[in-house]
Scaffold this active site. Structure first.
Site, PDB file in Angstrom:
ATOM      1  N   CYS A 109      -1.345   0.958  10.852  1.00  9.78           N
ATOM      2  CA  CYS A 109      -0.604   2.066  11.475  1.00  9.78           C
ATOM      3  C   CYS A 109      -1.122   2.359  12.877  1.00  9.78           C
ATOM      4  O   CYS A 109      -0.490   2.010  13.863  1.00  9.78           O
ATOM      5  CB  CYS A 109      -0.691   3.307  10.602  1.00  9.78           C
ATOM      6  N   LYS A 124       7.251   8.861  13.879  1.00  6.92           N
ATOM      7  CA  LYS A 124       6.186   8.088  13.230  1.00  6.92           C
ATOM      8  C   LYS A 124       5.282   7.420  14.270  1.00  6.92           C
ATOM      9  O   LYS A 124       4.047   7.468  14.173  1.00  6.92           O
ATOM     10  CB  LYS A 124       6.811   7.032  12.316  1.00  6.92           C
ATOM     11  N   ARG A 155       3.743   8.971   5.644  1.00  7.47           N
ATOM     12  CA  ARG A 155       2.636   9.562   6.412  1.00  7.47           C
ATOM     13  C   ARG A 155       1.531   9.988   5.452  1.00  7.47           C
ATOM     14  O   ARG A 155       1.177  11.155   5.360  1.00  7.47           O
ATOM     15  CB  ARG A 155       3.121  10.744   7.276  1.00  7.47           C
ATOM     16  N   VAL A 156       0.994   8.975   4.718  1.00  8.20           N
ATOM     17  CA  VAL A 156      -0.038   9.274   3.727  1.00  8.20           C
ATOM     18  C   VAL A 156      -1.384   8.699   4.140  1.00  8.20           C
ATOM     19  O   VAL A 156      -1.462   7.764   4.937  1.00  8.20           O
ATOM     20  CB  VAL A 156       0.339   8.733   2.320  1.00  8.20           C
ATOM     21  N   TYR A 195       0.804  -1.219   0.000  1.00  8.18           N
ATOM     22  CA  TYR A 195       0.000   0.000   0.000  1.00  8.18           C
ATOM     23  C   TYR A 195       0.842   1.275   0.000  1.00  8.18           C
ATOM     24  O   TYR A 195       0.362   2.334  -0.396  1.00  8.18           O
ATOM     25  CB  TYR A 195      -0.938   0.007   1.220  1.00  8.18           C
ATOM     26  N   ARG A 207      -3.013   9.984  17.412  1.00  9.35           N
ATOM     27  CA  ARG A 207      -4.320   9.765  16.783  1.00  9.35           C
ATOM     28  C   ARG A 207      -5.123   8.710  17.552  1.00  9.35           C
ATOM     29  O   ARG A 207      -6.326   8.854  17.761  1.00  9.35           O
ATOM     30  CB  ARG A 207      -4.139   9.313  15.337  1.00  9.35           C
TER      31      ARG A 207
END
Length: 401
Positions: free
Chosen positions: A255, A201, A149-150, A10, A208
């Site tokens: 993530c 990261k 970081r997409v 991905y 979040r």
């Protein structure tokens, strides 16, 4: 310049395509022969808007090719999964295996970058492995860590426009990595050391996770207090310094649902809030499953028959085909296992088939179901109108009722 991307998943494949578009000759390496075959035919094995057209263009022009083995290049990028083992211990074996595969090809002046999300200290650990196998390379290659970081669904834009954090093992390594990424990244490239980049990261995703946990905790409280959590959050966010996220059925993906464990495994005494956020978000999926099961039992008691149920969404977030660590998938599996002979329809508009679940079209499922369980807020579901003749469990805010 030629670059070798180890991993065509991905992140690896889109990054390779965007780098090829900027003029870099790319060989993309994957252990899955089917992925290699599809890529060389210009067929995207993931769902990402606009990416297949770019892939076809890069393959046609010869700027990108896929292989099961690495080749001699000027830069090597490790973009492979980093799952966790039992007890949520990070597993960097894929990073180690990918590194081992490229070690024979490394030469003086090469750039070696890890993009895979990794525990703090991984880049140093991998560097030691490289120099143990090729001691003559020490001081002669450039090693750095640069996490992606997409946002899936907006990858083409974000790969180009998002800022990147680049942590070199040396200042020269940071400079060398900046030189490469500046070919296709218009966002700022922030230089630091490898450990800080690794931790950055993990911090982004743990932050979040904690914010989502707060929203999910509010959903528990509001359910018990008889308050509409969606209205509550909307009103609270009218405050100029409040920005509460939306609750859901849990947290998934490779993530946010994984990275906090990389911190808690290494720093168990210090990472108290991070650990609690993980527990809260994991519990939300269990809470949702219990809510569905109790609603099904209540329906049977009230109506004298078993309900038809539609489980709407399997992906871990809206409008993608990624089911990794998906709470929606976990909830669906638990409900089906608890009611073996129940009439349960499973809906996921972003995939055509699944090895375990038989899929139903979303409109058919909504029409036929007595109980509709919204787990993922796909755009297709937002075209549906509220039905008073249905029992609707809206865990992701389709109707916000």
């Amino acid at each position: 310049m030629k670059a070798c991307f180890m991993g065509l998943g991905y992140i690896g494949l889109p990054t390779a395509i965007i780098a090829a578009r900027s003029g870099v000759d790319i060989v993309g390496v994957d252990v899955n022969p089917k992925v290699v075959e599809m890529t060389n035919k210009g067929k995207l094995h993931i769902i990402e808007p606009g990416m297949e057209e770019l892939l076809q263009e890069m393959v046609a022009t010869g700027k990108l090719k896929a292989s099961t083995k690495p080749e001699v290049a000027d830069a090597y990028f490790i973009v492979v999964p980093t799952p966790f083992k039992g007890n949520h211990k990070p597993d960097i074996s894929y990073v180690e295996a990918a590194t081992k595969a490229v070690v024979p090809f490394l030469k003086d002046g090469d750039l070696f970058v890890i993009e895979s999300t990794s525990p703090v200290g991984t880049t140093e650990h991998i560097a030691k492995q490289i120099f143990a196998a090729r001691p003559e390379l020490e001081g002669h290659i450039y090693i750095a860590y640069c996490p992606e970081r997409v946002l899936p669904g907006n990858v083409i834009y974000e790969l180009v426009h998002n800022d990147r954090v680049i942590g070199g093992m040396t200042p020269e390594a940071s400079d060398k990595a900046v030189e490469f990424y500046s070919q296709f990244v218009t966002g700022q490239l922030h230089k630091t050391n490898a450990r800080t980049a690794e931790m950055c990261k993990l911090t982004e995703n743990s932050s979040r996770d904690a914010q989502i946990a707060f929203a999910n905790e509010l959903s528990f409280i509001c359910d018990k207090a008889g308050i509409n959590v969606w209205e509550l959050i909307n009103l609270a966010n009218k405050h100029p310094r409040v920005n509460i996220l939306q609750p859901g059925c849990g947290v998934g993906g490779h993530c946010i649902a994984v990275d906090p464990y990389f911190i808690t495994a290494e720093f168990p005494e210090e990472a108290k809030i991070i650990a609690q956020a993980r527990e809260t978000n994991n519990f939300k999926a269990q809470w949702c499953a219990e809510k569905v099961k109790s609603t099904m039992l209540q329906f049977e008691l009230d109506r004298g028959r078993k309900p038809q149920v539609a489980m709407m969404g399997l992906a871990f977030k809206p409008n993608i085909d990624d089911l990794r660590e998906s709470p929606a998938k976990r909830i669906t599996a638990e409900v089906m296992q608890s009611f073996n002979n129940a009439d349960i329809m499973v809906v996921e508009p972003n995939i055509t088939e699944h090895k375990v679940f038989k899929l139903t079209h979303f409109e058919k499922a909504y029409e036929e179901a007595d109980i509709v369980v919204f787990l993922t807020a796909h755009n297709e579901f937002k075209t549906l109108e509220w039905r008073d003749d249905k029992v609707i469990l809206d865990f992701c805010g389709i109707f916000k009722k």
